[in-house]
Design a protein around this motif. Structure first.
Motif, PDB file in Angstrom:
ATOM      1  N   LEU A  13       0.843  -1.208   0.000  1.00 41.00           N
ATOM      2  CA  LEU A  13       0.000   0.000   0.000  1.00 41.00           C
ATOM      3  C   LEU A  13       0.877   1.258   0.000  1.00 41.00           C
ATOM      4  N   VAL A  33      -1.142   2.751  -8.469  1.00 41.07           N
ATOM      5  CA  VAL A  33      -2.528   2.640  -7.984  1.00 41.07           C
ATOM      6  C   VAL A  33      -2.920   1.170  -7.827  1.00 41.07           C
ATOM      7  N   HIS A  37      -3.889  -0.795  -4.362  1.00 40.59           N
ATOM      8  CA  HIS A  37      -5.172  -1.479  -4.154  1.00 40.59           C
ATOM      9  C   HIS A  37      -4.973  -2.947  -3.790  1.00 40.59           C
ATOM     10  N   ALA A  40      -3.916  -3.047  -0.252  1.00 41.25           N
ATOM     11  CA  ALA A  40      -5.043  -2.778   0.657  1.00 41.25           C
ATOM     12  C   ALA A  40      -5.920  -4.018   0.803  1.00 41.25           C
ATOM     13  N   VAL A  47      -6.610  -9.489   7.895  1.00 42.83           N
ATOM     14  CA  VAL A  47      -7.268  -9.249   9.184  1.00 42.83           C
ATOM     15  C   VAL A  47      -8.665  -9.870   9.225  1.00 42.83           C
ATOM     16  N   ALA A  49     -11.264  -9.419   7.094  1.00 44.63           N
ATOM     17  CA  ALA A  49     -12.364  -8.515   6.743  1.00 44.63           C
ATOM     18  C   ALA A  49     -13.429  -9.262   5.943  1.00 44.63           C
ATOM     19  N   LEU A  53     -16.183  -6.491   1.598  1.00 44.33           N
ATOM     20  CA  LEU A  53     -15.169  -5.423   1.529  1.00 44.33           C
ATOM     21  C   LEU A  53     -14.080  -5.780   0.511  1.00 44.33           C
ATOM     22  N   THR A  64     -10.985   1.574 -11.527  1.00 44.32           N
ATOM     23  CA  THR A  64     -10.116   2.755 -11.566  1.00 44.32           C
ATOM     24  C   THR A  64      -8.975   2.566 -12.556  1.00 44.32           C
TER      25      THR A  64
ATOM     26  N   LEU B 138     -18.544   3.479   0.907  1.00 40.50           N
ATOM     27  CA  LEU B 138     -17.346   3.489   0.056  1.00 40.50           C
ATOM     28  C   LEU B 138     -17.713   3.243  -1.403  1.00 40.50           C
ATOM     29  N   ILE B 170      -6.311   9.382 -10.245  1.00 40.25           N
ATOM     30  CA  ILE B 170      -5.247   8.779  -9.441  1.00 40.25           C
ATOM     31  C   ILE B 170      -5.357   9.220  -7.982  1.00 40.25           C
ATOM     32  N   ALA B 173      -8.088   7.291  -6.471  1.00 44.79           N
ATOM     33  CA  ALA B 173      -7.728   5.879  -6.300  1.00 44.79           C
ATOM     34  C   ALA B 173      -6.844   5.687  -5.073  1.00 44.79           C
ATOM     35  N   VAL B 174      -5.908   6.608  -4.879  1.00 46.86           N
ATOM     36  CA  VAL B 174      -5.074   6.541  -3.677  1.00 46.86           C
ATOM     37  C   VAL B 174      -5.968   6.658  -2.435  1.00 46.86           C
ATOM     38  N   SER B 176      -9.125   5.842  -2.198  1.00 45.65           N
ATOM     39  CA  SER B 176      -9.957   4.646  -1.993  1.00 45.65           C
ATOM     40  C   SER B 176      -9.129   3.493  -1.428  1.00 45.65           C
ATOM     41  N   ALA B 177      -7.842   3.376  -1.838  1.00 52.35           N
ATOM     42  CA  ALA B 177      -6.985   2.328  -1.256  1.00 52.35           C
ATOM     43  C   ALA B 177      -6.806   2.573   0.244  1.00 52.35           C
ATOM     44  N   LEU B 178      -6.618   3.843   0.620  1.00 51.48           N
ATOM     45  CA  LEU B 178      -6.505   4.158   2.052  1.00 51.48           C
ATOM     46  C   LEU B 178      -7.809   3.832   2.784  1.00 51.48           C
ATOM     47  N   VAL B 180     -10.085   1.554   1.980  1.00 47.12           N
ATOM     48  CA  VAL B 180     -10.260   0.096   2.119  1.00 47.12           C
ATOM     49  C   VAL B 180      -9.421  -0.406   3.304  1.00 47.12           C
ATOM     50  N   THR B 181      -8.178   0.084   3.396  1.00 49.64           N
ATOM     51  CA  THR B 181      -7.325  -0.325   4.521  1.00 49.64           C
ATOM     52  C   THR B 181      -7.926   0.143   5.847  1.00 49.64           C
ATOM     53  N   LEU B 183     -11.087   0.643   6.540  1.00 47.76           N
ATOM     54  CA  LEU B 183     -12.255  -0.196   6.868  1.00 47.76           C
ATOM     55  C   LEU B 183     -11.806  -1.535   7.439  1.00 47.76           C
ATOM     56  N   ALA B 184     -10.724  -2.079   6.860  1.00 51.64           N
ATOM     57  CA  ALA B 184     -10.204  -3.351   7.390  1.00 51.64           C
ATOM     58  C   ALA B 184      -9.754  -3.192   8.843  1.00 51.64           C
ATOM     59  N   LEU B 185      -9.111  -2.066   9.154  1.00 53.18           N
ATOM     60  CA  LEU B 185      -8.671  -1.836  10.545  1.00 53.18           C
ATOM     61  C   LEU B 185      -9.867  -1.666  11.483  1.00 53.18           C
TER      62      LEU B 185
END
Lengths: 101, 486
Positions: A13, A33, A37, A40, A47, A49, A53, A64, B138, B170, B173-174, B176-178, B180-181, B183-185
């Protein structure tokens, strides 16, 4: 195993975000990108999830990158390059010409 | 019989508010004529706005309980969500009306697609503000974001906006990657991804929950264009058409700010999460005010200037949210409404007057007096002058900040107003006290249609500033259930 996957995902990530942010080449940015992803989703899977998700993250990443690749192709056709600096220079020239006319 | 249908519509108002623009998007795509496609789009957006506004009146003014019907798509409208849905749907309808003269909205090839994308973006953002589950939030927000990128791709001529569109994509997208992470946490910490559970969950790891919420919010902070994370807004707005500028700069940014307010409002209920979140949001907000103001002062393109000004105002909204109190959330809602009205007035007036660079703004008040009035009111509200809604938003922030001893936040907002005197005052000076030296862009036939939204936004800017009771009551009611009182 899951801790290792979590760490690898987090590293991917970070690497992807840095690549997408810093790279001068648009294709490399898109690869960044995609890496971000995948990282992520890997971290989320590690974990435990919910599948919703993971599927949502995969769908967003895929959509994207697909849209980004299409735009990059059009930029290559229009400007003959996918280097961000060159494209910015072309845009600046166009702005200057518009202002002059 | 009709009363039964009306009751049924009221019961399912949140779902209909989402479906109206989405169905309108599908219908617009099927109609090849640009004018008919636009008319269908405006009608569907207006229907959605009417339903969302009626829901807001019932929930926020008449104190009815929000309808919580199982729709199969898990909607759970709370106070902030209902307020946001009404504001976003009204902004979407006005953006579509004002965007009639955009090149893509008049092109026989692209008009149906452009109008569908604008409606899709609006519907997606509304769904995100009403969804009960963070995964749905999301998904809906990302759908709206991709639709906005598509709209920017279509805007302008000779591939003008492609570079900005890719940067925007872009950045999103950055983000959305953050998210997703994040949400996992949150899942790892609390085992629940519903929005309401953010306030109720007994997290096994509050630190993980706090980082998760922070990552989710950072994804939307990027999308809100808040400096220093809003690196995409300069290139995206400089070549955007009026329709794209309105859909991204008003609908998109306002929606992202509302999502931040909504998620933070729930998350602040956990003291372990609230403390760190407050600090991070306050730091980003203060930085955004400084960076956005400086960038706006240096801008030479009206849309770019408005975008940077919006980023600075968004920093003020983050400061309000960072307070974490009901008064802070109410101030955030008022500030966001002020931002939406000012941006609508500026973008629509710029489109109606054929203004692109600041040089073409010279003498606008003489050649297009009504557009000049709209620019003036938009600029005055950005400054935060008394008797405008911009002043109201800042006053509420000052009240809330002084209440918790955040005097530095009062200083930050004073700096924002002083900086706005430079960049927004320059707009008034150019429009009213200079003569035109550069030919403005050619105006299409629909510039009179475009003037209506600009004037409507101007009237709202002043009318709400003069009689703020209804807006303040709605904002207080929306925020009353959230946050921790100082």
């Amino acid at each position: 195993m899951s801790d290792a996957a979590y760490i690898v995902g987090a590293l991917m990530l970070v690497a992807g975000v840095v690549g997408a942010w810093m790279s001068a080449n648009l294709i490399k940015r898109l690869v960044g990108v995609a890496v971000a992803h995948i990282g992520a989703i890997l971290a989320a899977a590690a974990v435990g999830a919910p599948q919703a998700l993971l599927i949502a993250g995969a769908a967003i990443g895929l959509a994207t990158v697909a849209v980004g690749a299409a735009i990059a192709v059009r930029l290559q056709e229009a400007h003959g390059t996918v280097e961000a600096g060159d494209i910015d220079a072309v845009d600046r020239d166009a702005d200057a010409k518009e202002k002059a006319t | 019989m009709s009363a039964d249908w009306l009751d049924l519509a009221r019961l399912h108002a949140p779902l209909i508010a989402i479906l109206a623009p989405l169905l309108g998007a599908a219908a617009s795509l099927c109609i090849p004529s640009p004018r008919w496609s636009w008319a269908i789009g405006v009608l569907s957006a207006a229907a959605g706005a009417l339903i969302a506004a009626e829901l807001a009146v019932r929930v926020l003014w008449l104190n009815e309980t929000p309808p919580n019907v199982v729709e199969g798509v898990m909607l759970s409208p709370d106070g902030v969500g209902v307020f946001a849905a009404a504001l976003i749907s009204v902004c979407t309808a006005i953006a579509l009306i004002a965007g009639v003269t955009s090149s893509e909205a008049q092109s026989s090839h692209f008009a149906p697609l452009a109008i569908a994308l604008a409606l899709f973006a609006g519907g997606g953002w509304i769904a995100a503000t009403l969804a009960s589950d963070l995964i749905l939030v999301l998904l809906a927000a990302e759908t709206a974001w991709l639709a906005s990128v598509g709209l920017l791709v279509l805007s302008g001529e000779r591939h003008a906006a492609l570079n900005g569109a890719l940067r925007m994509l872009i950045a999103g997208a950055v983000g959305s990657a953050l998210s997703v992470t994040g949400l996992a946490l949150i899942w790892r910490s609390s085992g629940d991804l519903s929005v309401a559970a953010l306030a109720l969950a007994e997290a096994t790891s509050p630190w993980g929950e706090a980082v998760g919420v922070g990552l989710v919010l950072s994804g939307w902070i990027v999308k809100a264009g808040v400096a220093p994370l809003g690196f995409w807004i300069g290139s995206a707005f400089s070549r955007a058409s009026v329709l794209a500028a309105l859909c991204i700069g008003v609908v998109g940014i306002v929606s992202a700010l509302m999502l931040i307010a909504r998620i933070a409002a729930h998350a602040f209920a956990m003291p372990e999460v609230g403390g760190g979140l407050s600090l991070a949001l306050a730091a980003i907000g203060g930085l955004a005010i400084a960076a956005g103001s400086v960038q706006a002062i240096g801008a030479r393109n009206l849309r770019r200037l408005a975008a940077y000004a919006g980023a600075a105002q968004a920093g003020g909204v983050l400061l309000c949210v960072a307070l974490g109190s009901p008064a802070g959330f109410a101030a955030a809602l008022v500030q966001t409404t002020a931002l939406a009205a000012a941006m609508l007035a500026l973008y629509a007036a710029a489109g109606a007057g054929g203004v692109d660079s600041l040089d073409t703004l010279d003498g606008l008040a003489r050649r297009a007096p009504l557009a000049g009035v709209a620019v003036m009111f938009g600029a005055v509200s950005l400054i935060g002058a008394p008797l405008t809604i911009g002043f109201l938003g800042r006053w509420r922030l000052v009240e809330a900040a002084v209440g918790v001893g955040w005097w530095w936040a009062v200083g930050a907002m004073t700096f924002a107003s002083l900086a706005a005197v430079f960049y927004a005052g320059r707009l008034i000076e150019r429009a009213y006290f200079r003569h035109l030296r550069v030919a403005p862009a050619a105006q299409g036939d629909g510039w009179r249609v475009m003037l209506a939204p600009a004037l409507l936004a101007s009237i709202v800017l002043v009318a709400v500033g003069l009689a703020p009771g209804a807006l303040l009551q709605a904002a207080d009611a929306a925020a009353s259930a959230f946050g921790v009182a100082p």
